[in-house]
Each structure stands twice: as structure tokens, then as C-alpha cells.
Write a protein that holds these residues in place. Structure first.
Motif, short mmCIF file in Angstrom:
data_model
loop_
_atom_site.label_atom_id
_atom_site.label_comp_id
_atom_site.label_asym_id
_atom_site.label_seq_id
_atom_site.Cartn_x
_atom_site.Cartn_y
_atom_site.Cartn_z
N GLY A 66 96.52 97.49 47.89
CA GLY A 66 95.95 98.45 46.94
C GLY A 66 95.51 97.80 45.64
O GLY A 66 94.57 98.27 44.99
N VAL A 67 96.16 96.72 45.25
CA VAL A 67 95.83 96.05 43.99
C VAL A 67 94.42 95.49 44.01
O VAL A 67 93.83 95.22 42.95
CB VAL A 67 96.86 94.93 43.71
CG1 VAL A 67 96.68 93.79 44.70
CG2 VAL A 67 96.74 94.42 42.29
N LEU A 68 93.82 95.34 45.20
CA LEU A 68 92.48 94.78 45.30
C LEU A 68 91.39 95.83 45.14
O LEU A 68 90.20 95.51 45.14
CB LEU A 68 92.31 94.08 46.66
CG LEU A 68 93.29 92.93 46.93
CD1 LEU A 68 93.03 92.31 48.29
CD2 LEU A 68 93.20 91.88 45.84
N SER A 69 91.80 97.10 45.01
CA SER A 69 90.84 98.20 44.75
C SER A 69 89.79 98.30 45.84
O SER A 69 88.61 98.59 45.56
CB SER A 69 90.17 98.01 43.39
OG SER A 69 91.13 98.00 42.35
N LYS A 70 90.21 98.09 47.07
CA LYS A 70 89.32 98.25 48.21
C LYS A 70 89.74 99.50 49.00
O LYS A 70 90.93 99.72 49.23
CB LYS A 70 89.36 97.02 49.12
CG LYS A 70 88.80 95.76 48.48
CD LYS A 70 87.30 95.88 48.23
CE LYS A 70 86.73 94.59 47.65
NZ LYS A 70 85.28 94.69 47.43
N PRO A 71 88.79 100.32 49.45
CA PRO A 71 89.14 101.57 50.11
C PRO A 71 89.60 101.35 51.55
O PRO A 71 89.34 100.29 52.14
CB PRO A 71 87.81 102.35 50.09
CG PRO A 71 86.76 101.28 50.10
CD PRO A 71 87.33 100.16 49.28
N THR A 79 88.03 99.12 54.79
CA THR A 79 87.39 97.87 54.42
C THR A 79 87.76 96.79 55.43
O THR A 79 88.94 96.52 55.64
CB THR A 79 87.82 97.42 53.01
OG1 THR A 79 87.43 98.40 52.05
CG2 THR A 79 87.19 96.08 52.65
N TYR A 96 96.58 101.71 52.58
CA TYR A 96 96.12 100.53 51.82
C TYR A 96 96.92 99.29 52.20
O TYR A 96 97.21 98.44 51.35
CB TYR A 96 96.21 100.78 50.31
CG TYR A 96 95.24 101.83 49.82
CD1 TYR A 96 93.97 101.48 49.37
CD2 TYR A 96 95.59 103.18 49.81
CE1 TYR A 96 93.07 102.44 48.93
CE2 TYR A 96 94.70 104.15 49.39
CZ TYR A 96 93.44 103.77 48.95
OH TYR A 96 92.55 104.74 48.53
#
Length: 589
Positions: A532-537, A540, A559
Motif C-alpha cells: 500500500g505504501v507504493l500508492s498503486k491500486p 496493478t 494491497y
């Protein structure tokens, strides 16, 4: 009549200006009389300035060796300055050729090797310089490694000390001459031009903290002997009363107490001007591309600020790489502050191999955290070995499967990789292998030739490193110039255990996101990690770019993702969606 001990007088005394001060002297007590006052002081034993740096009991060499205040920084980039000669110049940021480069360290002089023979990159370099023999143009032998260096992906060579010296290079005799044991200045000019034609920059080692005893300024002090106060160079060094271990009629500060290395006083204006001219000569007249600066952390940052300004006059695209070992690197390194462009990242470099050897990725995670908190604005140089420490193949010899992983980490963590000559071939060596008086000799032996037999597994290791370098420089997609995240991207730890490590590299300029996974154990592992820290939905895709193993699929609705990492393996995944074909983009537009 008052009798006051001099040591007890702490306030300022006003003496009658019309009454001269008279001195009276006896063997043990010095008397000062002025008017109706008498001052008495016992003779003090002068503390000898035996050792600089970290030598035990050394007096502070430079009180000014502290972090500069904001108003002491050099002017910001783009500020137009006028040099002493009247030329205009402007401070420049760290050049891209350096930030994106692969550095290769060569130690040309070496130390006495096996059976008393000289060592160094070229081999059989005499241990001592007689300072009279005709130059031996060993530097030209470097040509047989040109293809080797290009195949490895080297973009810059850092030559350890190469100026005329007495022994190992750190005891400089002449800053304007190449050591005759490996060549002369014309030979070196030829090598510089040939390397640069192949796209390889040249960095020289600047040993400006100390000289050898045969350096002209120190020779003048020796010539004056007991009258050393009459030497015009008495302020070039830290001289005091006493005797040296060489029997000199004076004592002096030396590096780490090694009296063959008297320390220069870089706060003396004549010394500063001399060294600034040296820096400009090699950058401007000879055409080198940068300086590696020995024990940079022992000199005041104000000196490096002014040295950089001088070097900018000669070559605006130069780089200054400081050897910084102790303390906060921000004191001496600060491209935007007019200080050194970069430094040697000892605090991270050790963890690159020891966290593997000890199966303790907690160590490298701690180093990551420190690097992220303190040095995130810097591009520091990382290494696995150098001329002072045991070679990495020796460090990991009990579990050689870890050696390729060490290079995998070197090429994927934040910073600029530096390879010590021979390491790419699996060469081993540690100080204990050298003679008692020359323990570094085993670290500075002759380089294996391309056509010779290499250590077991050496060619496979070389190919692996060359492929990693090529991957680091590879175009990621049509829209991304290269794997920019591996070169200048930030680093974020995702997960770690003793033997499993996952971290992300994120480029702020291109948006590229890479996931790096390492397994230092002999077993297959399948860690499930939160992304989640990578801000990818969710959804992905996680596409593998390097390393064997099962497909990682995509980020799930929580995530998270499960990553397979085979034994002793490093993998690289991209979380950056591929750009749609150009015709599709045009249709949607």
C-alpha cells in the motif's frame, strides 16, 4: 610589589604604555616585569603534535572542521562569479555522468607483494621510489584492459594516488608529476585521452591532508634544522618544539601518528593557494574529470567549499568525491551548498556484504533508514571492497553463493556503484595475507589479465556483474529513458526478515516504481508483502524484469502480493504500467 602566577591571570591587564616590559629568565622560571607588576610562569612541557585524524590523544587540528552556517555556503547554482583571473564562472550541480555512472578503482602503486616484489594494478611496481630512475611507462599497459572495462560497463576510473611519491602514493613528493614507477605526465595525458574517447571519465586521488617528508616545503624545514623557524614554510605544517622519531630537531603533527606523513595546514593561505592551483592544473591543463579527496572528513568544509570554487574555474563539469568515514557526511558533502559533490558511503557499504554474511538484513535496513534520513539529497558512492579492506570474495568465501547477491545489492540500492579492480573476477585478499610490515600488500596485487586463468567462477561473476550494469542502464520503456529509479530514485523498505529483503526504488522524475527482492537463504521463500505504501491500486501487475522465479501476478484487493524468491536470488519487478501503443493513444485523443 605583587607576585602573580601567569596561569592564574584570566582577566585583561592594562600595562602603562610609557614603561617598557622587561624580561628576566632563569632555567626553570620565566619572569615578566612591567612597571610595579611581576608575572611569573613555570616552564610548560610542550605537547607534541604527534597524530592527526583519529590518533589517540591528538589535539584538535581544525576547530573550524564543523558544519557551516547557512550564510557560509557558496553561492547557489546559476550565480555568476568572477575568478581571480577575471574569468566568469558559475557553480554547477553534480554532473549526470557521475550520478549515472559505474566507477572502477585502480591502485597503481601498491605495496611490496609476494617475495618482496612490488604490487599494484600493473604488478612488479617497486615498493620504493628512488626519485632518479627514468620513468617506466606502465600506464600504457592499461590498454590491454580497455575492452574488459567497456564490457563491464565502467564509465569512470578512479586512480588511487599516482603522483610522484616515496612509497605507496600517500607520501607525495611532487603534485605536478606522475610517479616515475608507472609513467610520466605525457604518458598519463595519452591514457586520459584514450579513456575519454571510449566514454570513460578519469578521477584522480588528491592527498591534500598530508605530504611526504621529501615534499619541497618539508625538505626546506629539514634543511633549516634547529633554525626551522627561519623557514618560509614553517606555517605550512603543524610544527612544535621537541624531536620527531626521525631525530628532527622539531616535532610535527602527522597523519594518525605516522611521521612519514606530515600534515599540511590547509588554513594557511599559501597552502590553500598552492593546493587550489594543483586542483585546477589537473582539471584544466591535463583534462581529468574529477578528484577523489583523501580523508576529506579531516579537513574543514570551508576548505572544500573554496577548493570546489577553484576547480569550477578549470572545469565546470568536474566532480569532487570525498573520502568520508566518520561523522555526519552533511558537514563536508553538499552539492547545493557548494561543498563536495559526493562522498564514500562507508555506513551503507559495509552492510551490503555483512548483512549477507551474517544473514541479518536488519543491519541493512538500519543502514537504509539512516541513509534515507540523513543523506536523501546526496548521491553517495557505495562499494564492496577497496584498497584498505578485505576483498568481498574473501569476506563471503564460506558461502560463495552470496557473492553475486552482494553485487546485485550494489547495483540496486541508492547510490553510485564502485568496483575495486579484480573484484569483478573473484580475486581474493585480506590484510592477514600480507607481510607484517605491509599488511595492505595483499589487497593491492597485480590485476589478472583478460587472457589469463581467473579464479574459479570469476568469468561467470564478471558476466553477471556486466549484465547487472547493462540492466541498470537499460531503457525501461519508450517513455522512460533508462531505469531511472535505480540511479536516482528514492528507496523504501517494504519487508525484511533475517534472510529476506524487499525494497522499492521510486523515481520522482519518471514515476517508475521497481520492487527489489532478495533471498540469502538456501531455501525457496514466498513472503506475502503489503504494498500500500507504493500508492498503486489493486490489479496493478507486478512484472519480473530480472531474476528467476514464479510469476507474482498483481496487487490484490488487500494491497498485498506474494513474491517467490528462489535460493540465493535477487529479483527486480516493475509496478509501472506499460504505455499503450502510440496509435492507441492517438485514437483515444
Amino acid at each position: 610589589m605583587s607576585m602573580l602566577p601567569l596561569a592564574s591571570c584570566t582577566s585583561t591587564l592594562s600595562l602603562p604604555s610609557n614603561k617598557p616590559i622587561r624580561l628576566r629568565k632563569d632555567p626553570d622560571v620565566l619572569h615578566f616585569t612591567a612597571g610595579n607588576l611581576v608575572f611569573k610562569a613555570s616552564r610548560l612541557n610542550v605537547q607534541r603534535l604527534r597524530g592527526g585524524g583519529a590518533a589517540q590523544g591528538a589535539l584538535p587540528k581544525y576547530p573550524s572542521n564543523r558544519a557551516l552556517k547557512q550564510d557560509e555556503y557558496a553561492p547557489p547554482f546559476g550565480t555568476l562569479l568572477r575568478s581571480r583571473s577575471g574569468a566568469f564562472f558559475s557553480p554547477t550541480p553534480t554532473p549526470e555522468w557521475f550520478e549515472n555512472g559505474i566507477i572502477y578503482q585502480i591502485y597503481p602503486l601498491g605495496s611490496p607483494g609476494e617475495d618482496g616484489k612490488g604490487g599494484g594494478f600493473f604488478g612488479e611496481v617497486p615498493a620504493d621510489n628512488d626519485l632518479t630512475s627514468p620513468p617506466k611507462k606502465r600506464l600504457l599497459e592499461l590498454r590491454q584492459w580497455y575492452d574488459h572495462l567497456e564490457a563491464l560497463g565502467v564509465t569512470a576510473i578512479y586512480f588511487s594516488p599516482i603522483f610522484e611519491s616515496e612509497t605507496h602514493g600517500y607520501d607525495t613528493v611532487d603534485y605536478y608529476q606522475i610517479d616515475r614507477r608507472v609513467g610520466d605526465i605525457e604518458t598519463f595525458r595519452t591514457i586520459v585521452k584514450e579513456l575519454q574517447k571510449r566514454g570513460i571519465k578519469v578521477i584522480l586521488d588528491g592527498v591534500f591532508n598530508h605530504t611526504g617528508r621529501k615534499f619541497f616545503a618539508f625538505k626546506d624545514l629539514l634543511k633549516h634544522g634547529a633554525d626551522w623557524m627561519k623557514s618560509p614554510y614553517r606555517e605550512w605544517y603543524f610544527i612544535s618544539e621537541g624531536n620527531s622519531t626521525y631525530g628532527d630537531p622539531f616535532s610535527y603533527r602527522s597523519w594518525e601518528g605516522h611521521e612519514e606523513l606530515p600534515e599540511l595546514n590547509v588554513e594557511n593561505s599559501e597552502v590553500r593557494d598552492y593546493l587550489f592551483e594543483v586542483g585546477k592544473f589537473w582539471l584544466g591543463e591535463v583534462g581529468i574529470d574529477g578528484w577523489r579527496l583523501d580523508v576529506a572528513h579531516e579537513l574543514p568544509p570551508s576548505f572544500w567549499r573554496d577548493f570546489r570554487s577553484a576547480c569550477t574555474e578549470a572545469n565546470p563539469e568536474h566532480v569532487l568525491l570525498g573520502e568520508v568515514i566518520h561523522g555526519d557526511y552533511n558537514t563536508w558533502v553538499g552539492p547545493a551548498k557548494g561543498l563536495l559533490h559526493s562522498g564514500t558511503n562507508y555506513q551503507l557499504s559495509k552492510a551490503l556484504w555483512s548483512s549477507l554474511k551474517d544473514h541479518n538484513f536488519w543491519e541493512i535496513d538500519s543502514a537504509f533508514s539512516r541513509d534515507r534520513m540523513l543523506y536523501r539529497e546526496m548521491s553517495l558512492v557505495n562499494f564492496l571492497s577497496n584498497h584498505d579492506v578485505a576483498r568481498v570474495a574473501t569476506q563471503l568465501e564460506n558461502e560463495p553463493q552470496l557473492l553475486p547477491l552482494a553485487y546485485f545489492l550494489l547495483m540496486t540500492v541508492r547510490g553510485i556503484p564502485c568496483i575495486y579492480y579484480g573484484d569483478e573476477c573473484g580475486v581474493k585478499g585480506k590484510k592477514e595475507d600480507g607481510a607484517s610490515e605491509q599488511r595492505d600488500a595483499a589487497l593491492r596485487m597485480a590485476m589478472v589479465k583478460p587472457e589469463d586463468e581467473w579464479p574459479a567462477g570469476g568469468r561467470e561473476l564478471f558476466n553477471n556483474i556486466a549484465n547487472l550494469v547493462q540492466f541498470r542502464n537499460k531503457r525501461a520503456t519508450d517513455d522512460l529513458m533508462q531505469h531511472e529509479a535505480l540511479k536516482t530514485g528514492s528507496l523504501q523498505t517494504i519487508y525484511h526478515s533475517n534472510t529476506e529483503l524487499l525494497f522499492a526504488r521510486i523515481s520522482d522524475t519518471t514515476g517508475e516504481v521497481l520492487l527489489i527482492a532478495v533471498n540469502s537463504s538456501p531455501e525457496h521463500v514466498h513472503p506475502e508483502v503489503a504494498l500500500g505504501v507504493l500508492s498503486k491500486p489493486p490489479g496493478t501487475p507486478i512484472k519480473c524484469l530480472w531474476g528467476d522465479g514464479a510469476d507474482a501476478g498483481a496487487i490484490n484487493d488487500e494491497y498485498k502480493a506474494r513474491i517467490h524468491i528462489p535460493p540465493y536470488t535477487g529479483r527486480v519487478f516493475t509496478l509501472t504500467p506499460e504505455s499503450p501503443p502510440a496509435e492507441t493513444q492517438a485514437t483515444e485523443a
